[in-house]
Design a protein around this motif. Structure first.
Motif, PDB file in Angstrom:
ATOM      1  N   ALA B 133       5.077  42.707  14.242  1.00  0.00           N
ATOM      2  CA  ALA B 133       4.368  43.763  13.506  1.00  0.00           C
ATOM      3  C   ALA B 133       5.283  44.973  13.377  1.00  0.00           C
ATOM      4  N   LEU B 134       5.220  45.648  12.232  1.00  0.00           N
ATOM      5  CA  LEU B 134       6.095  46.793  11.989  1.00  0.00           C
ATOM      6  C   LEU B 134       5.462  48.060  12.528  1.00  0.00           C
ATOM      7  N   ASN B 135       5.977  48.570  13.632  1.00  0.00           N
ATOM      8  CA  ASN B 135       5.558  49.896  14.074  1.00  0.00           C
ATOM      9  C   ASN B 135       6.518  50.941  13.473  1.00  0.00           C
ATOM     10  N   VAL B 136       6.214  52.196  13.705  1.00  0.00           N
ATOM     11  CA  VAL B 136       6.983  53.265  13.058  1.00  0.00           C
ATOM     12  C   VAL B 136       8.466  53.165  13.402  1.00  0.00           C
ATOM     13  N   GLU B 137       8.752  52.807  14.653  1.00  0.00           N
ATOM     14  CA  GLU B 137      10.159  52.698  15.044  1.00  0.00           C
ATOM     15  C   GLU B 137      10.870  51.598  14.257  1.00  0.00           C
ATOM     16  N   MET B 138      10.184  50.470  14.076  1.00  0.00           N
ATOM     17  CA  MET B 138      10.807  49.372  13.330  1.00  0.00           C
ATOM     18  C   MET B 138      11.071  49.754  11.875  1.00  0.00           C
ATOM     19  N   TYR B 139      10.140  50.502  11.266  1.00  0.00           N
ATOM     20  CA  TYR B 139      10.399  50.997   9.906  1.00  0.00           C
ATOM     21  C   TYR B 139      11.738  51.750   9.870  1.00  0.00           C
ATOM     22  N   HIS B 140      11.901  52.668  10.837  1.00  0.00           N
ATOM     23  CA  HIS B 140      13.122  53.483  10.838  1.00  0.00           C
ATOM     24  C   HIS B 140      14.358  52.624  11.113  1.00  0.00           C
ATOM     25  N   GLY B 163      10.966  34.363  16.806  1.00  0.00           N
ATOM     26  CA  GLY B 163       9.731  33.799  17.332  1.00  0.00           C
ATOM     27  C   GLY B 163       8.958  33.027  16.276  1.00  0.00           C
ATOM     28  N   ASP B 164       7.627  32.933  16.483  1.00  0.00           N
ATOM     29  CA  ASP B 164       6.802  32.104  15.604  1.00  0.00           C
ATOM     30  C   ASP B 164       6.502  32.758  14.263  1.00  0.00           C
ATOM     31  N   TYR B 165       6.426  34.094  14.259  1.00  0.00           N
ATOM     32  CA  TYR B 165       6.068  34.801  13.038  1.00  0.00           C
ATOM     33  C   TYR B 165       7.305  35.338  12.314  1.00  0.00           C
ATOM     34  N   TYR B 166       7.214  35.434  10.999  1.00  0.00           N
ATOM     35  CA  TYR B 166       8.165  36.257  10.256  1.00  0.00           C
ATOM     36  C   TYR B 166       7.779  37.715  10.530  1.00  0.00           C
ATOM     37  N   SER B 167       6.565  38.100  10.099  1.00  0.00           N
ATOM     38  CA  SER B 167       6.041  39.411  10.495  1.00  0.00           C
ATOM     39  C   SER B 167       4.553  39.466  10.176  1.00  0.00           C
ATOM     40  N   SER B 168       3.776  40.050  11.085  1.00  0.00           N
ATOM     41  CA  SER B 168       2.344  40.194  10.829  1.00  0.00           C
ATOM     42  C   SER B 168       2.039  41.472  10.058  1.00  0.00           C
ATOM     43  N   GLY B 169       3.074  42.142   9.520  1.00  0.00           N
ATOM     44  CA  GLY B 169       2.844  43.296   8.647  1.00  0.00           C
ATOM     45  C   GLY B 169       2.750  44.590   9.413  1.00  0.00           C
ATOM     46  N   ASN B 170       2.163  45.564   8.747  1.00  0.00           N
ATOM     47  CA  ASN B 170       2.015  46.890   9.316  1.00  0.00           C
ATOM     48  C   ASN B 170       1.226  46.826  10.625  1.00  0.00           C
ATOM     49  N   ASP B 171       1.765  47.396  11.683  1.00  0.00           N
ATOM     50  CA  ASP B 171       1.077  47.398  12.983  1.00  0.00           C
ATOM     51  C   ASP B 171      -0.121  48.338  12.879  1.00  0.00           C
ATOM     52  N   LEU B 172      -1.351  47.794  12.960  1.00  0.00           N
ATOM     53  CA  LEU B 172      -2.540  48.619  12.717  1.00  0.00           C
ATOM     54  C   LEU B 172      -2.741  49.681  13.792  1.00  0.00           C
ATOM     55  N   THR B 173      -2.082  49.526  14.944  1.00  0.00           N
ATOM     56  CA  THR B 173      -2.193  50.606  15.932  1.00  0.00           C
ATOM     57  C   THR B 173      -1.483  51.862  15.424  1.00  0.00           C
ATOM     58  N   ASN B 174      -0.633  51.709  14.381  1.00  0.00           N
ATOM     59  CA  ASN B 174      -0.080  52.896  13.725  1.00  0.00           C
ATOM     60  C   ASN B 174      -1.201  53.856  13.313  1.00  0.00           C
ATOM     61  N   PHE B 175      -2.370  53.276  12.949  1.00  0.00           N
ATOM     62  CA  PHE B 175      -3.461  54.093  12.431  1.00  0.00           C
ATOM     63  C   PHE B 175      -4.130  54.929  13.521  1.00  0.00           C
ATOM     64  N   THR B 176      -3.944  54.525  14.786  1.00  0.00           N
ATOM     65  CA  THR B 176      -4.709  55.186  15.843  1.00  0.00           C
ATOM     66  C   THR B 176      -3.960  56.373  16.442  1.00  0.00           C
ATOM     67  N   ASP B 177      -2.718  56.487  16.093  1.00  0.00           N
ATOM     68  CA  ASP B 177      -1.892  57.546  16.676  1.00  0.00           C
ATOM     69  C   ASP B 177      -1.961  58.777  15.774  1.00  0.00           C
ATOM     70  N   ILE B 178      -3.081  59.525  15.925  1.00  0.00           N
ATOM     71  CA  ILE B 178      -3.358  60.644  15.008  1.00  0.00           C
ATOM     72  C   ILE B 178      -2.609  61.904  15.452  1.00  0.00           C
ATOM     73  N   PRO B 179      -1.825  62.512  14.558  1.00  0.00           N
ATOM     74  CA  PRO B 179      -1.084  63.741  14.917  1.00  0.00           C
ATOM     75  C   PRO B 179      -2.014  64.950  14.926  1.00  0.00           C
ATOM     76  N   PRO B 180      -1.517  66.098  15.419  1.00  0.00           N
ATOM     77  CA  PRO B 180      -2.370  67.291  15.499  1.00  0.00           C
ATOM     78  C   PRO B 180      -2.960  67.687  14.150  1.00  0.00           C
TER      79      PRO B 180
END
Lengths: 364, 364, 364
Positions: B133-140, B163-180
């Motif tokens: 899954a692509l988290n913000v660090e992987m994007y960069h 591994g088994d996956y190519y990629s499961s796409g955007n890491d949805l936990t990205n959505f939970t890390d809300i900035p100020p």
């Protein structure tokens, strides 16, 4: 209701709270957050909750909504709550006048059957004894039905045919009904009608799906390039004998077909009049998927009902982002095709071909 | 070296000739012709050979190079020879500092493994326990790796998954890390990052090849429309459930997919979320070729190594002539998609869908 | 004839009526209606027939034509009739001087065989011992033959090859014939010739069909993207080894191929030089249909003869409406490709590759 009152009483507030419970339709999260925040403000005053953690999305959204009201006085919040509920009830009432239950039936259509249920508006061509050939009335009724469907609360819209045919295309007897202005005026009016008709398919804002139950001819084939999905029975065929009739392609097919199926395949259909089987049309990308005729209706409608349950705005916006980019181009293509066709209708090649077709038909 | 000397001695000249023999890497025909002509001019003076016949291409090229030096004095030619060799050696040395042999390993990447050998730079997504899954660090990090690959001396670049996956796409936990700044700022930052990320794929200057080792989801699927070739294991699947998540297409797929696979097929994927098998994706043109999983890696890498031996400039220029025509359009599409998606991320449909997804996931 | 006489005699009129019966070629319905109306006006005066019913299309057309002459004097109508017949006879005579019968044979072509019958002009590449490689003379002769075919009275035009090959592409010995201006001038002239050559295919106004009788290489493959239909024997293969020769795509293929077959498939052909079978080329949309070699010629020509009987103006106009929209773009692509290729021809990669190819060939 209490819309004109400057201050809502506690009784008004309680009534409004009861009305909310009776709403038959979910007003959506945005409205629900608004109701929540006004209720809290009216009963507890400014937001006094600690700010929730970043992972706690729902409580964070509620906190945001309440906190956004700042120091709004309790009385004003109560009044706003009552007004909001009042506007919800009346808008839901008035929409239910338009839509009496799930089995709303088409009324007033001569050539179509239009129904709306399960989030799907279904427009069925209904001249089965004429193989669903499109006469002038049907052109007008389809435009009317599309405009209504674009505004109703269905998530997707389906076009299909009643009986053995999907549609045998333009009704050639349209050509014999010559107005006082002669064939020139006939051709001109025909081009104007066609352009407006095709324009409705270009502009249709929701997912539009063709359920091709049997053979499709002419304009009923070319328009498929403007649909978002096309499901076909294995009985369906796809035939555009324009050259045979001295005519030229319409429905934006001179643009969409070469894009969909490569110029070498598109020319064989549009210029040389090759008839495609459902399997061939699917391999070329004109058809999304083919089903055995015996299970066609069952399988397709199961799938469509599942689609209709997806978030409708996401689907509408996703279609929009795909289609909007092409819209200007498609309208220009449509205008050009209609103008060329207007000339074709007045040509010897076309007149002879139509006369031959109609005389063969009258002999059989 | 002698770069600052105004006149190179005979000794400098002889040293330079020896250095040329020690070059580990072929400096290319242009440089070799230049060395040849300067050597001849330095040792024999102006060109004194008869002009070769028209069929004798190689001698003609050498003659042209020497003859082009005209009456350049022997000493200047000697000096230029020494300078040229000196610049070659230092450029080859400095490049070898970047590339220590054939098994250069990625260093400094947390989410990727990057290697370069046989003319191929391989960027491997390396979060196998998270299905890549692509988290913000992987994007960069992917952006960084692509920029480095565009400048290194590899002929082609490959993206694949560990591994088994190519990629499961955007890491949805990205959505939970809300900035100020709240969800608005979150959505805005997400759109900026996504636009920059997709832009790197649009602008990548060499042949870029996806080796899809397993299931691919979301952004990892849509980006495939920007690759130059896509090889897939028969274990791979291709899934873009945007509507299910209240979202809309990105990675330029709202433009590339209808072009690649016809609108009727693209809508089924992008709007209705149909999951494609590798065979289906290949029939639609999204995938170049499918291989049985048992021989996938062997067959694909044999082929890629052969490609990497083709003249690199010809490949780069051929890609350029295909891509440049689309670049402006692709950047506009990317900007529009990111802007629409920013709005979607703030919608009820999206928030509800993500919350439901994450709660289902936390229960399992 | 009587063109200059102010008044035609009754004798002139009768002569003209006899001449009409002798016309070898149908002058078309428009002219026939004109002749009918002038004859009626000359013999009976202003239209005195009751207007036919709306379904009676032919009599309606005749009535319209006669009625349109209003109160034109009988003498003037007679004169106009005689003039019209006179102009018809002379135009048909002069056209028959250009076209002596159905078995017109090509004369004056060194590298082609050009024939015209059954409404089909057939241009056959005729250097079978050289696998129909295109030398400079053949480039010029094909342009000449296309220009002649665009003006003759055939309905469709066919390009095919004599012998085992369709064409092995650009004759690489073209590269060895260096003019006095050197390789730069050679490259410049080559780019000018190529651009003009490809331009003829972009602008060709009638349906243009490739009958691919055997292997096709290079420019003979890329041009297929500009044909309206491509029929192939199952012996045919499609190979564009541009990178292998240090070159880049031409024939508008950098634009047409990604559109026809998706970028991921086009890159494999144009950048990595993958050779396609006829079946693969058909699945990708480059080929319209594949036939077994044993029945190829029979089946294809049966089909082509049927196409050639369709209304020719409808076919020409339908092609026009598809092609005109792309013409400007195609010419720009052609110019860009030729300019890039001019640079490639002067590159080390290309020179080395061509030299290697020719030396391998001379050894075998």
């Amino acid at each position: 209701m209490n819309r004109t009152a400057m201050r809502a009483s506690q009784k008004d507030f309680e009534n409004a709270m009861n009305q909310v419970k009776l709403l038959k339709k979910d007003p959506g999260n945005e409205v629900k957050l608004k109701l929540y925040s006004l209720y809290k403000q009216a009963t507890e005053g400014p937001c006094n909750m600690p700010k929730p953690g970043v992972f706690d999305l729902i409580n964070k959204a509620k906190w945001d909504a309440w906190n956004a009201l700042g120091s709004l006085p309790k009385e004003t919040a109560r009044q706003n709550y009552v007004d909001l509920v009042s506007s919800l009830s009346s808008s839901l009432e008035s929409s239910s006048q338009v839509e009496p239950g799930t089995d709303r039936k088409s009324t007033g259509y001569e050539t179509l059957m239009v129904t709306s249920e399960d989030g799907i508006t279904k427009i069925m061509l209904n001249r089965p004894t004429k193989k669903n050939a499109l006469n002038v009335e049907m052109y007008h009724e389809i435009m009317h039905a599309l405009k209504a469907a674009s505004k109703d609360d269905s998530a997707i819209t389906v076009l299909t045919g009643n009986g053995d045919y999907y549609s045998s295309g333009n009704d050639l007897t349209n050509f014999t009904d010559i107005p006082p202005g002669g064939v020139e005026e006939k051709a001109k009016n025909g081009a104007i009608l066609l352009r407006e008709f095709v324009g409705c398919f270009i502009d249709f804002p929701k997912p539009l799906i063709a359920v091709v139950n049997g053979p499709a001819v002419g304009i009923s084939v070319t328009l498929l390039g403007l649909f978002d999905a096309v499901y076909a029975s294995d009985r369906a065929t796809f035939h555009t004998p324009f050259s045979h009739l001295g005519q030229s392609p319409e429905g934006c097919s001179s643009y969409t077909f070469p894009k969909i199926m490569s110029p070498a395949k598109a020319t064989e259909m549009l210029v040389f009049g090759k008839k495609l089987t459902a399997g061939e049309a699917c391999a070329q990308g004109l058809v999304t998927e083919v089903f055995p005729d015996s299970t066609f209706q069952k399988e397709v409608w199961t799938r469509l009902k599942a689609f209709a349950k997806l978030p409708p705005n996401a689907m509408r916006i996703s279609k929009e982002i795909i289609r909007n980019r092409e819209k200007e181009k498609l309208h220009a293509v449509n205008a050009e095709e209609c103008s060329v066709l207007q000339g074709r209708w007045l040509s010897d090649e076309c007149m002879n071909a139509v006369v031959n077709f109609l005389s063969r038909k009258s002999k059989l």
